[in-house]
Design a protein around this motif. Sequence first.
Motif, PDB file in Angstrom:
ATOM      1  N   VAL A 183       0.843  -1.203   0.000  1.00 49.71           N
ATOM      2  CA  VAL A 183       0.000   0.000   0.000  1.00 49.71           C
ATOM      3  C   VAL A 183       0.877   1.251   0.000  1.00 49.71           C
ATOM      4  O   VAL A 183       0.625   2.199  -0.747  1.00 49.71           O
ATOM      5  CB  VAL A 183      -0.985  -0.007   1.182  1.00 49.71           C
ATOM      6  CG1 VAL A 183      -1.719   1.326   1.300  1.00 49.71           C
ATOM      7  CG2 VAL A 183      -1.983  -1.153   1.028  1.00 49.71           C
ATOM      8  N   SER A 184       1.921   1.252   0.798  1.00 57.09           N
ATOM      9  CA  SER A 184       2.843   2.390   0.834  1.00 57.09           C
ATOM     10  C   SER A 184       3.488   2.619  -0.528  1.00 57.09           C
ATOM     11  O   SER A 184       3.570   3.751  -1.007  1.00 57.09           O
ATOM     12  CB  SER A 184       3.912   2.145   1.902  1.00 57.09           C
ATOM     13  OG  SER A 184       4.855   3.162   1.911  1.00 57.09           O
ATOM     14  N   ASN A 185       3.938   1.541  -1.154  1.00 55.30           N
ATOM     15  CA  ASN A 185       4.536   1.676  -2.490  1.00 55.30           C
ATOM     16  C   ASN A 185       3.532   2.213  -3.494  1.00 55.30           C
ATOM     17  O   ASN A 185       3.877   3.048  -4.338  1.00 55.30           O
ATOM     18  CB  ASN A 185       5.095   0.342  -2.968  1.00 55.30           C
ATOM     19  CG  ASN A 185       6.400  -0.010  -2.299  1.00 55.30           C
ATOM     20  OD1 ASN A 185       7.034   0.814  -1.659  1.00 55.30           O
ATOM     21  ND2 ASN A 185       6.798  -1.262  -2.425  1.00 55.30           N
ATOM     22  N   LEU A 186       2.299   1.758  -3.413  1.00 54.03           N
ATOM     23  CA  LEU A 186       1.255   2.255  -4.299  1.00 54.03           C
ATOM     24  C   LEU A 186       1.089   3.763  -4.128  1.00 54.03           C
ATOM     25  O   LEU A 186       1.079   4.514  -5.101  1.00 54.03           O
ATOM     26  CB  LEU A 186      -0.067   1.540  -4.007  1.00 54.03           C
ATOM     27  CG  LEU A 186      -1.301   2.063  -4.742  1.00 54.03           C
ATOM     28  CD1 LEU A 186      -1.201   1.775  -6.233  1.00 54.03           C
ATOM     29  CD2 LEU A 186      -2.557   1.434  -4.155  1.00 54.03           C
ATOM     30  N   LEU A 187       0.980   4.215  -2.893  1.00 51.59           N
ATOM     31  CA  LEU A 187       0.721   5.632  -2.629  1.00 51.59           C
ATOM     32  C   LEU A 187       1.935   6.517  -2.893  1.00 51.59           C
ATOM     33  O   LEU A 187       1.787   7.658  -3.329  1.00 51.59           O
ATOM     34  CB  LEU A 187       0.255   5.814  -1.185  1.00 51.59           C
ATOM     35  CG  LEU A 187      -0.996   5.022  -0.792  1.00 51.59           C
ATOM     36  CD1 LEU A 187      -1.339   5.294   0.662  1.00 51.59           C
ATOM     37  CD2 LEU A 187      -2.163   5.326  -1.706  1.00 51.59           C
ATOM     38  N   CYS A 188       3.126   6.007  -2.614  1.00 50.07           N
ATOM     39  CA  CYS A 188       4.328   6.827  -2.732  1.00 50.07           C
ATOM     40  C   CYS A 188       4.978   6.791  -4.115  1.00 50.07           C
ATOM     41  O   CYS A 188       5.657   7.743  -4.497  1.00 50.07           O
ATOM     42  CB  CYS A 188       5.352   6.392  -1.689  1.00 50.07           C
ATOM     43  SG  CYS A 188       4.812   6.674   0.004  1.00 50.07           S
ATOM     44  N   HIS A 189       4.783   5.713  -4.849  1.00 52.52           N
ATOM     45  CA  HIS A 189       5.515   5.565  -6.110  1.00 52.52           C
ATOM     46  C   HIS A 189       4.629   5.479  -7.347  1.00 52.52           C
ATOM     47  O   HIS A 189       5.101   5.733  -8.446  1.00 52.52           O
ATOM     48  CB  HIS A 189       6.402   4.321  -6.065  1.00 52.52           C
ATOM     49  CG  HIS A 189       7.404   4.360  -4.964  1.00 52.52           C
ATOM     50  ND1 HIS A 189       8.417   5.285  -4.905  1.00 52.52           N
ATOM     51  CD2 HIS A 189       7.525   3.592  -3.847  1.00 52.52           C
ATOM     52  CE1 HIS A 189       9.140   5.085  -3.811  1.00 52.52           C
ATOM     53  NE2 HIS A 189       8.610   4.066  -3.157  1.00 52.52           N
ATOM     54  N   ALA A 190       3.372   5.117  -7.194  1.00 54.36           N
ATOM     55  CA  ALA A 190       2.532   4.906  -8.373  1.00 54.36           C
ATOM     56  C   ALA A 190       1.519   6.017  -8.594  1.00 54.36           C
ATOM     57  O   ALA A 190       0.881   6.066  -9.631  1.00 54.36           O
ATOM     58  CB  ALA A 190       1.804   3.569  -8.266  1.00 54.36           C
ATOM     59  N   ALA A 191       1.367   6.915  -7.628  1.00 57.16           N
ATOM     60  CA  ALA A 191       0.337   7.944  -7.736  1.00 57.16           C
ATOM     61  C   ALA A 191       0.703   9.048  -8.723  1.00 57.16           C
ATOM     62  O   ALA A 191      -0.161   9.546  -9.436  1.00 57.16           O
ATOM     63  CB  ALA A 191       0.048   8.544  -6.364  1.00 57.16           C
TER      64      ALA A 191
END
Length: 137
Positions: free
Chosen positions: A53-61
């Motif tokens: 979830v952190s990777n989604l929010l920090c890197h994919a947004a």
Amino acid sequence: MVSGTTISRCHKAGQEAGDTLIAAMALVERFAVSHGLETPAMQRLAIVVEEIVSNLLCHAAHDRDIAFTLSLDHGTAGPHIVLDDDSDPFDPRTAPIPEMPEPVRGGGVGLALVGAWCDIVAYDSAQGRNRLILRLR
């Protein structure tokens, strides 16, 4: 997979990740209690969920809103994590794993942890949606 627990969120561009991560950790706790997961399995599940979830929010947004659904299911093979989102495609099976963490933030270890503790059951990106399915070992 049966006996699931799910949250759906829309993370706004520029919003801190804290509230979304708290909701994801609450999901893990509810799931772990309802399925009687032992502490080590619950801890690994919490770390894996926090990482994806952190990777989604920090890197994919990329400075845009991200809508996602996170589901936890328990089947005969153990806990499954399903992340469905509308961010940029990212297949963890093809991502390079750094040999050492990035020295300032410690980045790069998340994918290694996910790979060490989970089997990637499936990843697909189609029609603007990504779907990652992991099975906790």
